[in-house]
Design an enzyme around this catalytic site. Structure first.
Site, PDB file in Angstrom:
ATOM      1  CE1 TYR A 221       3.190   0.801  -4.652  1.00  0.00           C
ATOM      2  CE2 TYR A 221       4.292  -0.889  -3.339  1.00  0.00           C
ATOM      3  CZ  TYR A 221       3.290   0.063  -3.484  1.00  0.00           C
ATOM      4  OH  TYR A 221       2.394   0.268  -2.466  1.00  0.00           O
TER       5      TYR A 221
ATOM      6  CB  SER B  67       4.682   0.809   0.558  1.00  0.00           C
ATOM      7  OG  SER B  67       4.777  -0.601   0.579  1.00  0.00           O
TER       8      SER B  67
HETATM    9  C1  BGC Z   1       1.412  -3.238  -1.639  1.00  0.00           C
HETATM   10  C2  BGC Z   1       0.589  -4.484  -1.499  1.00  0.00           C
HETATM   11  C3  BGC Z   1       1.314  -5.486  -0.631  1.00  0.00           C
HETATM   12  C4  BGC Z   1       1.720  -4.855   0.661  1.00  0.00           C
HETATM   13  C5  BGC Z   1       2.519  -5.811   1.546  1.00  0.00           C
HETATM   14  C6  BGC Z   1       1.802  -2.720  -0.297  1.00  0.00           C
HETATM   15  O1  BGC Z   1       2.587  -1.602  -0.458  1.00  0.00           O
HETATM   16  O2  BGC Z   1       0.669  -2.249  -2.318  1.00  0.00           O
HETATM   17  O3  BGC Z   1       0.353  -5.017  -2.783  1.00  0.00           O
HETATM   18  O4  BGC Z   1       0.472  -6.598  -0.361  1.00  0.00           O
HETATM   19  O5  BGC Z   1       2.513  -3.723   0.411  1.00  0.00           O
HETATM   20  O6  BGC Z   1       3.522  -6.464   0.845  1.00  0.00           O
END
Ligand code: BGC
Length: 265
Positions: free
Chosen positions: A160, A147
């Site tokens: 996360y 991410s």
């Molecule tokens: C998350 C989303 C978020 C995006 C940008 C992703 O990794 O799961 O919830 O909107 O990142 O911030």
């Protein structure tokens, strides 16, 4: 798309392939010719839908129930996928969860779940995959879906961020450790993509425009825009690529624009 078929003869395992980005990846790899295994924990109906779509594309598939946050179950998943489809050439560690909570309210159970699915699962799936490939002396590709929050803080989502940050380090470390065995390891770091995980934002016009204001390309990404990079990394076109993470974020990560009031001379 059929003329591409750059993954013919390949087998891919896509964790979390029943929904969101994982579903797009599973379908994209199949459209490019791969046989595809997916897993699911609870969403059997969605998994069955994807399997039906994969079959419509004319590829062999497998659907396996697994809780990747359990190391034994993660290892068994890789073995079952190989048994069902003959081998696994590419593993896409896509399964992920996030949960909002202020730092001071995060419970041990939430911490364990988020780290378990996003990080521990990827770790033990990669380990089993590496063991199989080292034993069979065959090349392989590991692709970790991380991410933008691999590098970008996300207040309210500390576990996360920890998991995704560590996944980036896992990508780089394994790239070096597994290179002698012909196994490449890369990451893909999506930004805001139109999937279920972003439903609460998408349902609220104010939240959506606040989010879009932070994205230089001024739109959210589509799951298939992430899947396209994964298909490239899964193909032999990326044979010389290892240890890299590709950001698919419309410029979000590097978006810093300062009001400065200075004038050009
Ligand atoms: C998350 C989303 C978020 C995006 C940008 C992703 O990794 O799961 O919830 O909107 O990142 O911030």
């Amino acid at each position: 798309m059929s003329e591409l078929k750059r993954l013919s003869g390949r087998v891919a395992l896509v964790t979390g392939g029943s929904r969101g980005i994982g579903r797009a990846i599973a379908l994209r790899l199949a459209r490019e010719g791969a046989r595809v295994a997916i897993d699911f924990v609870a969403h059997i109906r969605e998994a069955e839908e994807v399997i039906a779509q994969l079959k419509d594309l004319g590829v062999q598939t497998a659907c396996i129930q697994a809780d990747v946050s359990n190391a034994d179950s993660a290892r068994t998943l890789v073995r079952e996928a190989a048994r069902a489809l003959g081998k696994v050439d590419v593993v896409v560690n896509n399964a992920g969860v996030e949960k909002y909570a202020p730092f001071w309210d995060i419970t041990e159970a939430d911490y364990d779940k988020v780290l378990g699915v996003n990080l521990k699962g990827a770790f033990f799936i990669a380990q089993e995959f590496a063991r199989q490939h080292i034993a069979s002396k065959s090349a392989g590709k590991i692709i970790n879906i991380s991410s933008v929050h691999e590098v970008l803080p996300f207040p309210g989502f500390a576990p996360y961020c920890l998991a995704k940050g560590a996944l980036g380090m896992l990508t780089r470390t394994l790239a070096i450790e597994l290179a002698p065995f012909g196994i490449t390891v890369n990451g893909v770091a999506p930004g805001a993509i139109e999937t279920d995980i972003n439903q609460s934002v998408l349902r609220d016009p104010e939240l959506t425009s606040a989010l879009l204001a932070k994205i230089p390309l001024r739109r959210m990404g589509k799951p298939d825009e992430v899947a396209g990079i994964v298909a490239f990394l899964a193909s032999s076109e990326a044979d010389y690529v290892t240890g890299s993470t590709y950001f698919v974020d419309g410029g979000l990560t590097w978006n810093y624009v300062e009001a400065h009031g200075k004038k050009a001379a």
